[in-house]
Design an enzyme around this catalytic site. Sequence first.
Site, short mmCIF file in Angstrom:
data_model
loop_
_atom_site.label_atom_id
_atom_site.label_comp_id
_atom_site.label_asym_id
_atom_site.label_seq_id
_atom_site.Cartn_x
_atom_site.Cartn_y
_atom_site.Cartn_z
N HIS A 4 -2.71 0.91 6.99
CA HIS A 4 -2.99 0.77 5.55
C HIS A 4 -3.30 2.15 4.99
O HIS A 4 -3.94 2.97 5.66
CB HIS A 4 -4.17 -0.17 5.34
CG HIS A 4 -4.40 -0.53 3.91
ND1 HIS A 4 -3.52 -1.32 3.19
CD2 HIS A 4 -5.40 -0.20 3.06
CE1 HIS A 4 -3.99 -1.47 1.95
NE2 HIS A 4 -5.12 -0.80 1.85
N HIS A 20 -5.91 1.36 -3.89
CA HIS A 20 -4.93 0.87 -2.93
C HIS A 20 -4.39 -0.48 -3.39
O HIS A 20 -4.92 -1.10 -4.31
CB HIS A 20 -5.57 0.74 -1.54
CG HIS A 20 -6.57 -0.36 -1.42
ND1 HIS A 20 -6.46 -1.37 -0.51
CD2 HIS A 20 -7.68 -0.63 -2.14
CE1 HIS A 20 -7.48 -2.20 -0.64
NE2 HIS A 20 -8.24 -1.77 -1.63
N CYS A 48 0.81 -1.22 0.00
CA CYS A 48 0.00 0.00 0.00
C CYS A 48 0.85 1.28 0.00
O CYS A 48 0.61 2.19 -0.80
CB CYS A 48 -0.99 -0.01 1.15
SG CYS A 48 -0.26 0.06 2.81
#
Length: 181
Positions: free
Chosen positions: A125, A137, A73
């Site tokens: 994240h 993402h 990510c």
Amino acid sequence: MQISRLLLALTFALSLGQSAHADEPAQATFAAAEASMLSEYGSAAEQLVDQALEYLGVRYRFGGTSPDTGLDCSGLVLNVFRNAIGLDLPRTASEMAKLGDKIGRQELKPGDLVFFNTMRRTFSHVGIYLGDGKFVHAPSRGGKVRIETISDGYWSKRFNGARRLVDGATEASQSPLTALR
């Protein structure tokens, strides 16, 4: 004056052989450089969104920072920001969460960073908000870079916050980068 704007003005002033103490010429040089940069890039937010979409389908790889071998990510986000607007970001989502301006979910604009708690810790994240309730993402092992809806149950429950690193305005009087705090 924002740090990024100050550094840009100083760089251009020095490249033209002007003294850093010559305030008016440096300001004029900075204004011209900023207008040129904005016309070259258009909206920084648009550039970020366009760049992010180019990574769709790239496979996930833990610790990955290259689209050729895979991205995690934060690897996705740092590649997008570097390639779209030339801004180098820290390596991890938690470090990225310390930058820019903190914004609420209802204030999200394209190009904003969105953070989630996916590993039982805050800011574990990160993705890039695209607009219209969507973000891009690099999800997890076995996955590929993809678009998700921020209001989906999984993501909505894990949303930690958002940060704005760019100003989507295209007027020459505004800088495409906000202060990195």
